[in-house]
Design a protein around this motif. Structure first.
Motif, PDB file in Angstrom:
ATOM      1  N   LEU A  30     111.306  54.421  79.135  1.00  0.00           N
ATOM      2  CA  LEU A  30     111.849  55.650  78.418  1.00  0.00           C
ATOM      3  C   LEU A  30     111.819  56.857  79.175  1.00  0.00           C
ATOM      4  N   ALA A  31     110.918  56.916  80.323  1.00  0.00           N
ATOM      5  CA  ALA A  31     110.668  57.728  81.353  1.00  0.00           C
ATOM      6  C   ALA A  31     111.730  57.990  82.341  1.00  0.00           C
ATOM      7  N   GLU A  32     112.536  56.801  82.466  1.00  0.00           N
ATOM      8  CA  GLU A  32     113.381  56.505  83.484  1.00  0.00           C
ATOM      9  C   GLU A  32     114.452  57.294  83.253  1.00  0.00           C
ATOM     10  N   ASP A  33     115.392  57.800  84.295  1.00  0.00           N
ATOM     11  CA  ASP A  33     116.402  58.765  84.192  1.00  0.00           C
ATOM     12  C   ASP A  33     117.495  58.410  83.127  1.00  0.00           C
ATOM     13  N   ASP A  34     117.789  57.239  83.035  1.00  0.00           N
ATOM     14  CA  ASP A  34     118.921  56.909  82.193  1.00  0.00           C
ATOM     15  C   ASP A  34     118.474  56.957  80.761  1.00  0.00           C
ATOM     16  N   LEU A  35     117.241  56.680  80.308  1.00  0.00           N
ATOM     17  CA  LEU A  35     116.985  56.900  78.930  1.00  0.00           C
ATOM     18  C   LEU A  35     116.048  58.139  78.535  1.00  0.00           C
ATOM     19  N   ALA A  36     115.802  58.923  79.590  1.00  0.00           N
ATOM     20  CA  ALA A  36     114.912  59.985  79.304  1.00  0.00           C
ATOM     21  C   ALA A  36     115.253  61.105  78.425  1.00  0.00           C
ATOM     22  N   LYS A  78     110.337  55.852  67.478  1.00  0.00           N
ATOM     23  CA  LYS A  78     111.333  56.577  66.949  1.00  0.00           C
ATOM     24  C   LYS A  78     112.034  57.158  68.161  1.00  0.00           C
ATOM     25  N   ARG A  79     111.653  57.396  69.360  1.00  0.00           N
ATOM     26  CA  ARG A  79     112.219  57.620  70.609  1.00  0.00           C
ATOM     27  C   ARG A  79     112.945  56.554  71.081  1.00  0.00           C
ATOM     28  N   LEU A  80     112.465  55.341  70.938  1.00  0.00           N
ATOM     29  CA  LEU A  80     112.862  54.180  71.651  1.00  0.00           C
ATOM     30  C   LEU A  80     114.202  53.788  70.808  1.00  0.00           C
ATOM     31  N   ARG A  81     114.189  54.032  69.431  1.00  0.00           N
ATOM     32  CA  ARG A  81     115.421  53.897  68.715  1.00  0.00           C
ATOM     33  C   ARG A  81     116.575  55.045  68.905  1.00  0.00           C
ATOM     34  N   ALA A 132     111.770  46.985  79.835  1.00  0.00           N
ATOM     35  CA  ALA A 132     110.273  47.381  80.047  1.00  0.00           C
ATOM     36  C   ALA A 132     109.161  46.734  80.577  1.00  0.00           C
ATOM     37  N   LEU A 133     109.342  45.229  79.670  1.00  0.00           N
ATOM     38  CA  LEU A 133     108.139  44.188  80.126  1.00  0.00           C
ATOM     39  C   LEU A 133     108.728  43.845  81.537  1.00  0.00           C
ATOM     40  N   GLU A 134     109.736  43.631  81.948  1.00  0.00           N
ATOM     41  CA  GLU A 134     110.148  42.991  83.187  1.00  0.00           C
ATOM     42  C   GLU A 134     109.717  44.129  84.138  1.00  0.00           C
ATOM     43  N   ARG A 135     110.021  45.258  83.968  1.00  0.00           N
ATOM     44  CA  ARG A 135     109.628  46.122  85.062  1.00  0.00           C
ATOM     45  C   ARG A 135     108.300  46.896  85.054  1.00  0.00           C
ATOM     46  N   TYR A 136     107.620  46.858  83.993  1.00  0.00           N
ATOM     47  CA  TYR A 136     106.530  47.521  84.071  1.00  0.00           C
ATOM     48  C   TYR A 136     105.146  46.530  83.202  1.00  0.00           C
ATOM     49  N   GLY A 137     105.284  45.249  83.012  1.00  0.00           N
ATOM     50  CA  GLY A 137     104.566  44.656  82.179  1.00  0.00           C
ATOM     51  C   GLY A 137     103.788  43.801  83.229  1.00  0.00           C
ATOM     52  N   PRO A 138     102.669  43.335  82.880  1.00  0.00           N
ATOM     53  CA  PRO A 138     101.927  42.627  83.807  1.00  0.00           C
ATOM     54  C   PRO A 138     102.634  41.305  84.293  1.00  0.00           C
ATOM     55  N   TRP A 139     102.679  41.354  85.869  1.00  0.00           N
ATOM     56  CA  TRP A 139     103.435  40.156  86.373  1.00  0.00           C
ATOM     57  C   TRP A 139     102.381  39.856  87.591  1.00  0.00           C
ATOM     58  N   PRO A 140     102.257  38.555  88.030  1.00  0.00           N
ATOM     59  CA  PRO A 140     101.442  38.166  89.235  1.00  0.00           C
ATOM     60  C   PRO A 140     101.885  39.092  90.501  1.00  0.00           C
TER      61      PRO A 140
END
Length: 154
Positions: A30-36, A78-81, A132-140
């Motif tokens: 949500l902090a990325e430019d397109d959703l901020a 609420k911010r997400l919706r 969000a999970l793809e970009r910032y989630g726990p990945w090896p």
């Protein structure tokens, strides 16, 4: 025995839960430019509609999706919706105006292409959470999901 005791004392007292990990990832997305934003607040009707699943056309994902329930703070939800509704307003209005909202078998090739193009701009809540999970989630360390931001180290 002593090494185990030392290791135990160095461990975190509380490991983050899956809900914590998802919330952090969503905050970062949500902090990325397109959703901020800033976004105008949702009306009561929009807020009610935003709680209903499957009410909008969205991007199809290959394979089967698994549904998960996360317990997120209400202000984050609420911010997400709000971001999902506001960023999708333009493409959804154009889809409706062109009569391309509902998938039909009799689309002309140009209509189908235009519909796909507009649907790319529709961001549902689940789509934003997946991103969000793809970009910032726990990945090896050796795996990078397709939508992850570029690796700054390499």
């Amino acid at each position: 025995m002593e090494a185990r005791l030392r290791a135990r004392l160095r461990r975190a007292r509380r490991w983050p839960t899956l809900d914590d990990i998802v919330a952090r990832a969503v905050e970062a997305r949500l902090a990325e430019d397109d959703l901020a934003g800033p976004w105008p607040p949702l009306t009561s009707t929009e807020e009610e509609e935003a709680t209903l699943n499957g009410r909008r056309p969205g991007k199809n994902y290959p394979g089967l999706l698994k549904y998960r329930a996360y317990e997120l703070p209400s202000d984050l939800v609420k911010r997400l919706r709000t971001a999902a509704v506001r960023i999708s307003e333009g493409p959804l209005a154009e889809l409706a105006e062109l009569g391309l909202t509902h998938n039909r078998l009799d689309f002309e090739p140009e209509e189908r292409e235009k519909r796909e193009e507009l649907i790319e701009g529709v961001h549902s809540v689940p789509r934003i959470v997946r991103q969000a999970l793809e970009r910032y989630g726990p990945w090896p360390r050796d795996e990078r999901p397709p939508s992850a931001p570029p690796d700054k180290a390499g």
